[in-house]
Design a protein around this motif. Structure first.
Motif, PDB file in Angstrom:
ATOM      1  N   TRP A   1     103.618  -6.320  65.454  1.00  0.00           N
ATOM      2  CA  TRP A   1     102.224  -6.728  65.254  1.00  0.00           C
ATOM      3  C   TRP A   1     101.743  -7.616  66.395  1.00  0.00           C
ATOM      4  CZ3 TRP A   1      99.251  -4.038  62.400  1.00  0.00           C
ATOM      5  CH2 TRP A   1      99.717  -3.412  61.244  1.00  0.00           C
ATOM      6  N   ASP A   2     102.662  -8.379  66.969  1.00  0.00           N
ATOM      7  CA  ASP A   2     102.319  -9.175  68.149  1.00  0.00           C
ATOM      8  C   ASP A   2     101.912  -8.255  69.298  1.00  0.00           C
ATOM      9  OD1 ASP A   2     102.091 -11.333  69.947  1.00  0.00           O
ATOM     10  OD2 ASP A   2     104.214 -11.191  70.501  1.00  0.00           O
ATOM     11  N   ALA A   3     102.683  -7.188  69.490  1.00  0.00           N
ATOM     12  CA  ALA A   3     102.354  -6.237  70.558  1.00  0.00           C
ATOM     13  C   ALA A   3     101.028  -5.544  70.279  1.00  0.00           C
ATOM     14  CB  ALA A   3     103.484  -5.212  70.690  1.00  0.00           C
ATOM     15  N   ALA A   4     100.773  -5.234  69.005  1.00  0.00           N
ATOM     16  CA  ALA A   4      99.513  -4.570  68.661  1.00  0.00           C
ATOM     17  C   ALA A   4      98.309  -5.456  68.955  1.00  0.00           C
ATOM     18  CB  ALA A   4      99.525  -4.177  67.180  1.00  0.00           C
ATOM     19  N   ALA A   5      98.534  -6.776  68.948  1.00  0.00           N
ATOM     20  CA  ALA A   5      97.461  -7.726  69.248  1.00  0.00           C
ATOM     21  C   ALA A   5      97.487  -8.164  70.712  1.00  0.00           C
ATOM     22  CB  ALA A   5      97.576  -8.939  68.336  1.00  0.00           C
TER      23      ALA A   5
END
Length: 563
Positions: A543-547
């Motif tokens: 989710w960090d990468a998605a953001a």
């Protein structure tokens, strides 16, 4: 871990008031007293007991004594009451007790002819004894004894019910006798400051006393214990006795346990301040990653999740190659090795919202340790992350982790990710487990999200999503016995990563500053600073990468720059 998370239960003031029952003091039994309850240990199923709405059954695990216990599951409109009519004598005093575990549990009696009494306990991950007393009226020859849970809440377990007092003439379970001497005492694990012991459970025993060099050092309810506070590289003699209301057995045969030499443990090769991130072994809409894609800002990568097997306590791990775009096991192992070369730690996480791994006795504790150690050897994992959201038994999970430590050595990394409610009190099972293994524990990254409002260490209520929520709740652990180096702040990496509780990286960094330096605090300011605070954790690296890496790009450098 969201989105596999469940939300913490929130209690209204009405429910809290409904649960606030008065506790009655326990009476003293005389030598002629008997247990007037029938089938008090549920060894004969539900014989003599009636449970509302078909809510009750008997189980073989967990049990407090014997081979069976009651399990009763409340529903939305049913509190899972199980009752028995017990013959008693008029004008007599009786001691009422039962051992309970699981969800909210109540014990009481009606029809006394005087004052009906009851007692209760909140959720408990280990066996706890409820005790009260009552006096019968001049014409009372029977009473109704009951247990029940709370509407719509978790199932509770009950065992070894006792209505101890004058023989009412209705028959009942035999009065207890002094239990037999325990056998099978063995050393199950050692560290430089502790020795873990296990032995064969004794029928009819309600507890055990552990002796070191002839002196009693602890009392436990299960068939295992860890003796702490020992000197390194020193041999000690241990014995154990079994106890119940009738007395204490003779001491067992002695065993010798020798503590390890002093050394590093609990992941001390990590940087002073570390960032933990959960890596998803599945595709749920977040960015699909290989381990090699995980940002270098993460010092500990928790691979989510290992799964329960058909063997009690054992776990397995299968890489979701299809869901991860053809990621192969060989690539996965090579990426773990590359993270090691870069100074990172990779652990396998056990649990998640839907994880149902149960470590509830010595056998399942051994299975857990053996299976996790096998995964470490197979994939190169550095240790294990405990992320069990459906309860854990502190006695046997502690035993399992110490057994794993004995196999893996001082470099073992042990992390935990309890929900906020699991770390509100040192009496909670998760908190107990953390304290039990403090000498080999790396970090507890409490999830400060999906939890609503909670109490801080100052007794005030704080709402999630603020600096105060993070600092005042972390203070409970910092003041409750964990080392600052074992405390981390767990937050979601984006609004998509959790149902509630997301805060911006700036809020995370302010909370870290408040706890380590006393700056950037909100209305709550801790009484002292904790410059050794371990750091922060997020769900998830995906989710960090998605953001766009906004969480690790901000929190990571801030953690690593802490004093």
């Amino acid at each position: 871990m969201s989105p596999l998370r469940r939300s913490t239960r929130l209690w209204s003031s009405a429910v809290t008031a409904a649960l606030a029952l008065s506790l009655a003091g326990a009476g003293q039994a005389s030598a002629a007293d008997v247990n007037n309850a029938k089938n008090a240990g549920f060894e004969s199923g539900l014989s003599n007991w009636t449970c509302s709405a078909g809510s009750g059954t008997t189980v073989s695990s967990p049990v407090h004594g014997g081979s069976a216990a009651l399990k009763a599951a409340p529903a939305g409109q049913d509190d899972a009451q199980c009752a028995q009519t017990v013959a008693v004598k008029p004008n007599s005093t009786y001691s009422l007790s039962a051992w309970v575990q699981g969800g909210y549990a109540f014990l009481g009696v009606t029809g006394t002819g005087t004052t009906d009494v009851s007692t209760w306990t909140p959720d408990s991950s280990s066996w706890k004894q409820l005790t009260t007393s009552f006096t019968t009226g001049a014409a009372t020859t029977s009473v109704t004894v009951y247990t029940h849970g709370w509407y719509g809440q978790a199932a509770y377990y009950a065992d070894d019910v006792s209505v101890l007092g004058p023989d009412g003439g209705g028959g009942g379970d035999p009065a207890p006798t002094v239990p037999a001497t325990p056998s099978g005492l063995a050393v199950s694990g050692t560290t430089s400051s502790s020795v873990s012991l296990s032995w064969t459970a004794v029928s009819g025993a309600t507890g055990y006393n552990v002796y070191r060099n002839g002196t009693k050092v602890t009392a436990v309810t299960g068939a295992s214990a860890t003796v702490t506070g020992l000197a390194a590289a020193t041999s000690y003699s241990f014995q154990v006795t079994a106890t119940n209301s009738a007395g204490e057995s003779a001491k067992s045969a002695a065993v010798t346990g020798t503590t390890a030499t002093s050394g590093t443990g609990g992941g001390t090769s990590l940087p002073k301040h570390a960032v933990t991130g959960y890596w998803q072994n599945f595709n749920n809409g977040a960015t699909v990653q290989k381990l090699s894609d995980v940002s270098a800002q993460y010092d500990i990568i928790a691979v989510a999740f290992a799964d329960a097997t058909s063997t009690p306590g054992a776990v397995s791990f299968t890489l979701d190659s299809a869901g991860l775009g053809g990621y192969t096991v060989d690539q996965f192992k090579a990426d773990i090795a590359a993270k090691h070369a870069a100074g990172k730690k990779v652990v396998v996480s056990v649990g998640g919202q839907n994880g149902t791994v149960s470590v509830s006795d010595s056998a399942s504790a051994t299975n857990f340790a053996n299976s996790v150690y096998s995964l470490m050897q197979t994939y190169g994992f550095d240790g294990v992350d405990i992320d069990l959201e459906n309860g854990l038994n502190p006695t046997y999970m502690s035993q399992a982790l110490r057994s794993l430590s004995a196999k893996a050595g001082a470099s073992l990394v042990i992390t935990m990710a309890p929900q906020t409610i699991d770390m509100q009190s040192t009496s909670a099972g998760y908190f107990q487990t953390a304290l039990n293994v403090k000498d080999i524990l790396t970090v507890v990254n409490t999830q400060y999200y999906n939890s609503g409002s909670m109490l801080g260490c100052d007794g005030k209520v704080y709402s999630q999503g603020s600096v105060d929520f993070l600092t005042a709740l972390a203070c409970i652990q910092l003041e409750g016995g964990l080392s600052p180096s074992q405390v981390g702040l767990g937050l979601p990496a984006s609004t998509s990563a959790a149902g509630s509780g997301y805060v911006s990286p700036t809020v995370v960094n302010n909370a870290l500053d408040c706890l380590t330096k006393g700056t950037n605090c909100g209305s709550f300011k801790p009484s002292k600073t904790y410059p050794d605070l371990r750091g922060a954790m997020t769900w998830s690296t995906n989710w960090d990468a998605a953001a766009g890496g906004s969480w690790s790009g901000s929190v990571g450098p801030h953690v690593h720059a802490l004093p």
